[in-house]
Scaffold this motif. Structure first.
Motif, PDB file in Angstrom:
ATOM      1  N   PHE A  95       0.827  -1.198   0.000  1.00  0.00           N
ATOM      2  CA  PHE A  95       0.000   0.000   0.000  1.00  0.00           C
ATOM      3  C   PHE A  95       0.869   1.259   0.000  1.00  0.00           C
ATOM      4  O   PHE A  95       0.569   2.238  -0.690  1.00  0.00           O
ATOM      5  CB  PHE A  95      -0.915   0.009   1.230  1.00  0.00           C
ATOM      6  N   LEU A  96       1.958   1.221   0.762  1.00  0.00           N
ATOM      7  CA  LEU A  96       2.865   2.364   0.837  1.00  0.00           C
ATOM      8  C   LEU A  96       3.450   2.686  -0.538  1.00  0.00           C
ATOM      9  O   LEU A  96       3.539   3.858  -0.937  1.00  0.00           O
ATOM     10  CB  LEU A  96       3.985   2.068   1.837  1.00  0.00           C
ATOM     11  N   LEU A  97       3.843   1.648  -1.278  1.00  0.00           N
ATOM     12  CA  LEU A  97       4.417   1.859  -2.615  1.00  0.00           C
ATOM     13  C   LEU A  97       3.412   2.514  -3.557  1.00  0.00           C
ATOM     14  O   LEU A  97       3.732   3.476  -4.263  1.00  0.00           O
ATOM     15  CB  LEU A  97       4.864   0.522  -3.202  1.00  0.00           C
ATOM     16  N   LEU A  98       2.194   1.993  -3.564  1.00  0.00           N
ATOM     17  CA  LEU A  98       1.175   2.534  -4.463  1.00  0.00           C
ATOM     18  C   LEU A  98       0.785   3.951  -4.063  1.00  0.00           C
ATOM     19  O   LEU A  98       0.602   4.817  -4.920  1.00  0.00           O
ATOM     20  CB  LEU A  98      -0.058   1.628  -4.462  1.00  0.00           C
ATOM     21  N   ALA A  99       0.659   4.175  -2.754  1.00  0.00           N
ATOM     22  CA  ALA A  99       0.275   5.512  -2.285  1.00  0.00           C
ATOM     23  C   ALA A  99       1.346   6.541  -2.636  1.00  0.00           C
ATOM     24  O   ALA A  99       1.055   7.621  -3.180  1.00  0.00           O
ATOM     25  CB  ALA A  99       0.028   5.481  -0.774  1.00  0.00           C
ATOM     26  N   ALA A 100       2.614   6.201  -2.347  1.00  0.00           N
ATOM     27  CA  ALA A 100       3.708   7.136  -2.634  1.00  0.00           C
ATOM     28  C   ALA A 100       3.818   7.394  -4.126  1.00  0.00           C
ATOM     29  O   ALA A 100       3.947   8.548  -4.570  1.00  0.00           O
ATOM     30  CB  ALA A 100       5.019   6.573  -2.087  1.00  0.00           C
ATOM     31  N   GLY A 101       3.773   6.329  -4.920  1.00  0.00           N
ATOM     32  CA  GLY A 101       3.893   6.485  -6.365  1.00  0.00           C
ATOM     33  C   GLY A 101       2.746   7.271  -6.969  1.00  0.00           C
ATOM     34  O   GLY A 101       2.944   8.112  -7.856  1.00  0.00           O
ATOM     35  N   THR A 102       1.520   7.008  -6.497  1.00  0.00           N
ATOM     36  CA  THR A 102       0.352   7.706  -7.031  1.00  0.00           C
ATOM     37  C   THR A 102       0.397   9.195  -6.687  1.00  0.00           C
ATOM     38  O   THR A 102       0.150  10.052  -7.549  1.00  0.00           O
ATOM     39  CB  THR A 102      -0.943   7.076  -6.483  1.00  0.00           C
ATOM     40  N   ILE A 103       0.734   9.511  -5.447  1.00  0.00           N
ATOM     41  CA  ILE A 103       0.817  10.920  -5.031  1.00  0.00           C
ATOM     42  C   ILE A 103       1.886  11.661  -5.833  1.00  0.00           C
ATOM     43  O   ILE A 103       1.665  12.779  -6.329  1.00  0.00           O
ATOM     44  CB  ILE A 103       1.117  11.010  -3.515  1.00  0.00           C
ATOM     45  N   LEU A 104       3.047  11.031  -6.011  1.00  0.00           N
ATOM     46  CA  LEU A 104       4.131  11.678  -6.765  1.00  0.00           C
ATOM     47  C   LEU A 104       3.750  11.860  -8.235  1.00  0.00           C
ATOM     48  O   LEU A 104       4.021  12.904  -8.838  1.00  0.00           O
ATOM     49  CB  LEU A 104       5.412  10.848  -6.647  1.00  0.00           C
ATOM     50  N   ALA A 105       3.125  10.841  -8.819  1.00  0.00           N
ATOM     51  CA  ALA A 105       2.762  10.924 -10.243  1.00  0.00           C
ATOM     52  C   ALA A 105       1.757  12.042 -10.491  1.00  0.00           C
ATOM     53  O   ALA A 105       1.891  12.818 -11.446  1.00  0.00           O
ATOM     54  CB  ALA A 105       2.208   9.589 -10.716  1.00  0.00           C
ATOM     55  N   TRP A 106       0.746  12.137  -9.647  1.00  0.00           N
ATOM     56  CA  TRP A 106      -0.241  13.202  -9.815  1.00  0.00           C
ATOM     57  C   TRP A 106       0.379  14.563  -9.514  1.00  0.00           C
ATOM     58  O   TRP A 106       0.053  15.565 -10.162  1.00  0.00           O
ATOM     59  CB  TRP A 106      -1.457  12.949  -8.926  1.00  0.00           C
ATOM     60  N   SER A 107       1.291  14.604  -8.532  1.00  0.00           N
ATOM     61  CA  SER A 107       1.936  15.871  -8.166  1.00  0.00           C
ATOM     62  C   SER A 107       2.779  16.421  -9.309  1.00  0.00           C
ATOM     63  O   SER A 107       2.850  17.638  -9.525  1.00  0.00           O
ATOM     64  CB  SER A 107       2.804  15.696  -6.919  1.00  0.00           C
ATOM     65  N   PHE A 108       3.429  15.544 -10.057  1.00  0.00           N
ATOM     66  CA  PHE A 108       4.292  15.975 -11.157  1.00  0.00           C
ATOM     67  C   PHE A 108       3.559  16.006 -12.504  1.00  0.00           C
ATOM     68  O   PHE A 108       4.181  16.169 -13.555  1.00  0.00           O
ATOM     69  CB  PHE A 108       5.521  15.059 -11.256  1.00  0.00           C
TER      70      PHE A 108
END
Length: 510
Positions: free
Chosen positions: A199-212
Motif C-alpha cells: 500500500f505504501l508503494l502505491l500511495a507514494a507512487g500515485t501521489i508523486l505521479a499526480w503531483s508531477f
C-alpha cells in the motif's frame, strides 16, 4: 474469523498489488494490440475475449489456492505461499501477430480469425494436459540449477528489465518507490513499518505521479467509457468452425506450447526450492483445463504458472493473494474497469515491484546453486539476453519503417549489431536456454552420455526450427548448421565418454 485470517497475511497485500499489476498490464497490452494494431472490432475484444481472459485466470487462481490449502494440510505448515497465476505473456504477442493478425488481414473476417485463435489456444492447453504426466519425470532428469537458471533469465530480462527502463523514464516517481522496496523488502530496518509496504508503494507512487502531472484527468474520463457488464459466453460453434482451417497456424503453437510447459516446470521447481513442494501433475492439469475452459469462453491466450513465487514468498505472502488477484481479474474483465484503475494508479508506481520480483527470482538460483555449477547460471542467461535484444532491435527497426532483413545483416554487423546472431541465439530462448544449461552442467559434472543426449535433442529441435530459427519449419537452410553443430558436439561427448572409460581410476561419471 480465525479460519479466514489464516489464508490472508500482511504480505498478501503487497503480493496482491504486484501480481494484479502484472496481470492488468498484460490485459491492457492485449487489448491495445487487438484494437490499434490488428484493428479488431471492440465488441469482440470486450464482449468475448476479455471476459474469457478473466475467467481463465480466475479458474487457475482458484486451483492454486486449493493446492496451497492442500499443501498446508499435508505438511501442517502455515507459511505456505500459493503459486501465482497469469496469462502466458509471450502468447499474447504470438497469438496476436502469428494467428489473429494474418488471418484477419487476409480474410477481413474477424469472426473467422477469432475462431482460429481459439483452436490455437485449445491446442496449447492440450500440450499442457499431456505434459502433466511427464512433468515429474523431467524435473528429476533436468538438474535444479538448470531449471532455476533459465527462470532467472526469464525473471531478469522479460519481467524486470522493461520495468527498470520504465523506472528510469520517470525517476521522480520510480526512484522513491525503488528505494522503499530496498529498505522494506531487501533490508532489515523498514521505513514506515506499520504501513503495509504494498500500500505504501502505491500511495507514494500515485501521489508523486499526480503531483508531477504524469497522470491525466482526461484519461479517467476516457476509461469510464469502457465500463459495462460483459459476461463470458460459450463459443463451441466458433471452435468447431475453426478446426478445419487452423492447421497452418498450429505450427507456432508447438514451440510456444513447449516453452509454456518449460515455464511451468521452472516455476514449480522454484516454488519447491523456496519450500513449497507442489505436485507437478496437479498444477499442469489445472493450467491445461483452465486454458481449455477459457478457450471455450472466448479467450485465445493460455494461462500459466506466473513467475515470481520466490518474490511473493519473500514478502510474506500466503494463499490469499493469488485468489484475490484471480477474483479481481474476473471482475475487472467482466466490467471493463482495467483502464480506469491504471488511469488512477500510475504504472510507474507499480513496475518497481516487478523489478523486485525479477531480482529475487534471479537471486534464488544463486542461493541454491553449488559453487562449481555457478557458470551454468550465466550460460543460461545468454539466450534470454539475445531474445530481449532481438525484440528491442526489431521494435526499433519497425518504428523506423524497416526490418532487419531489409537493412541487411552485413550492414548491421558493420555497426556492431550481429543481427543474425540475435535471431539464432534469441529465437526459442526458453528451450535453448534449457538445452545450453544442460550441456554446461553435464560438461562441468563430467556426465558425457547425458550431455551427448542433450546435444542430440538440441539437434532435433533445430531440425524442426523450434530453436535458433525465427519460424518453425523442417530442415530450413539456416537451421542445418545448428543441426550439424549439435551432432558434432554429441560426437565429442561420446569420444570423451570412451576416453574416460579407459581411465577407471578417475571414476568418471556417466
Amino acid at each position: 474469523m480465525a479460519e479466514t485470517l489464516k489464508y490472508w497475511k500482511k504480505g498478501d497485500w503487497a503480493a496482491y498489488f504486484g501480481l494484479l499489476a502484472n496481470n492488468l498490464t498484460n490485459l491492457l497490452t492485449m487489448v491495445s494490440l487487438l484494437l490499434f494494431v490488428v484493428g479488431f472490432p471492440p465488441e469482440i475484444i470486450y464482449g468475448r475475449i476479455v471476459p474469457g481472459f478473466g475467467l481463465g485466470i480466475f479458474l487457475a487462481s482458484c486451483s492454486y489456492f486449493i493446492f496451497g490449502r492442500m499443501l498446508m494440510k499435508e505438511t501442517g505448515r502455515t507459511d505456505v505461499t500459493a503459486l501465482p497465476s497469469g496469462p502466458s505473456a509471450p502468447s499474447i504477442f504470438t497469438v496476436t501477430f502469428l494467428v489473429i493478425l494474418p488471418v484477419f488481414k487476409t480474410t477481413n473476417d474477424a469472426d473467422f480469425a477469432f475462431s482460429i485463435a481459439l483452436v490455437w489456444c485449445l491446442f496449447e492447453a492440450f500440450i499442457l494436459i499431456v505434459g502433466a504426466f511427464l512433468g515429474d519425470t523431467l524435473r528429476r532428469i533436468i538438474p535444479r540449477t538448470v531449471l532455476l537458471s533459465c527462470l532467472s533469465g526469464l525473471g531478469l530480462l522479460l519481467l524486470a528489465m522493461n520495468p527498470m527502463l520504465q523506472s528510469f523514464e520517470t525517476p521522480v516517481v520510480a526512484f522513491v518507490v525503488l528505494i522503499i522496496i530496498f529498505l522494506n523488502w531487501f533490508g532489515k530496518s523498514p521505513i514506515f513499518a506499520r504501513i503495509p509496504t504494498g500500500f505504501l508503494l502505491l500511495a507514494a507512487g500515485t501521489i508523486l505521479a499526480w503531483s508531477f502531472g504524469l497522470q491525466s484527468p482526461e484519461a479517467i474520463t476516457a476509461a469510464l467509457q469502457t465500463l459495462g457488464f460483459n459476461p463470458p459466453e460459450v463459443h463451441v460453434s466458433s471452435l468447431i468452425s475453426g478446426i478445419p482451417h487452423a492447421l497452418p497456424y498450429l505450427a507456432s503453437a508447438v514451440p510456444l506450447g513447449l516453452a509454456n510447459y518449460i515455464f511451468d516446470l521452472e516455476n514449480i521447481e522454484s516454488a519447491h526450492a523456496a519450500g513449497d513442494p507442489y505436485k507437478t501433475r496437479r498444477v499442469m492439469l489445472a493450467n491445461g483445463i483452465s486454458s481449455s475452459i477459457g478457450a471455450f469462453a472466448g479467450n485465445p491466450y493460455p494461462v500459466t504458472v506466473y513467475i515470481g513465487h520466490a518474490g511473493w514468498k519473500s514478502m510474506g505472502a500466503g494463499l490469499g493473494y493469488t485468489l484475490a488477484t484471480g477474483t479481481s481479474m474476473l471482475i475487472i474483465s467482466l466490467f471493463g474497469i482495467g483502464a480506469l484503475l491504471l488511469a488512477v494508479i500510475p504504472v510507474v508506481a507499480i513496475v518497481p515491484i516487478l523489478v523486485y520480483v525479477g531480482v529475487v527470482t534471479a537471486n534464488q538460483v544463486v542461493r541454491e546453486t553449488p559453487k562449481i555449477e555457478v557458470p551454468v547460471i550465466f550460460i543460461c542467461l545468454f539466450p534470454w539476453i539475445a531474445n530481449w535484444a532481438l525484440s528491442l532491435a526489431n521494435n526499433v527497426l519497425s518504428a523506423a519503417g524497416t526490418t532487419g532483413q531489409a537493412v541487411g545483416a552485413q550492414v548491421l554487423a558493420a555497426k556492431g549489431v550481429y543481427y543474425n546472431g540475435l535471431v539464432h541465439l534469441g529465437s526459442g530462448a526458453p528451450i535453448s536456454s534449457l538445452m545450453w544449461g544442460c550441456l554446461a552442467i553435464f560438461s562441468i559434472k563430467n556426465q558425457p552420455i547425458r550431455a551427448a543426449i542433450a546435444a542430440v535433442i538440441a539437434s532435433i529441435l533445430s531440425l524442426f526450427g523450434i530453436i535458433h530459427a525465427s519460424t518453425v519449419g523442417f530442415a530450413q537452410p539456416a537451421s542445418m548448421q545448428f543441426v550439424y553443430a549439435y551432432l558434432m558436439v554429441a560426437t565429442l561427448f561420446i569420444i570423451k565418454y570412451l576416453m574416460d572409460r579407459n581411465k577407471p581410476q578417475e571414476n568418471a561419471a556417466v
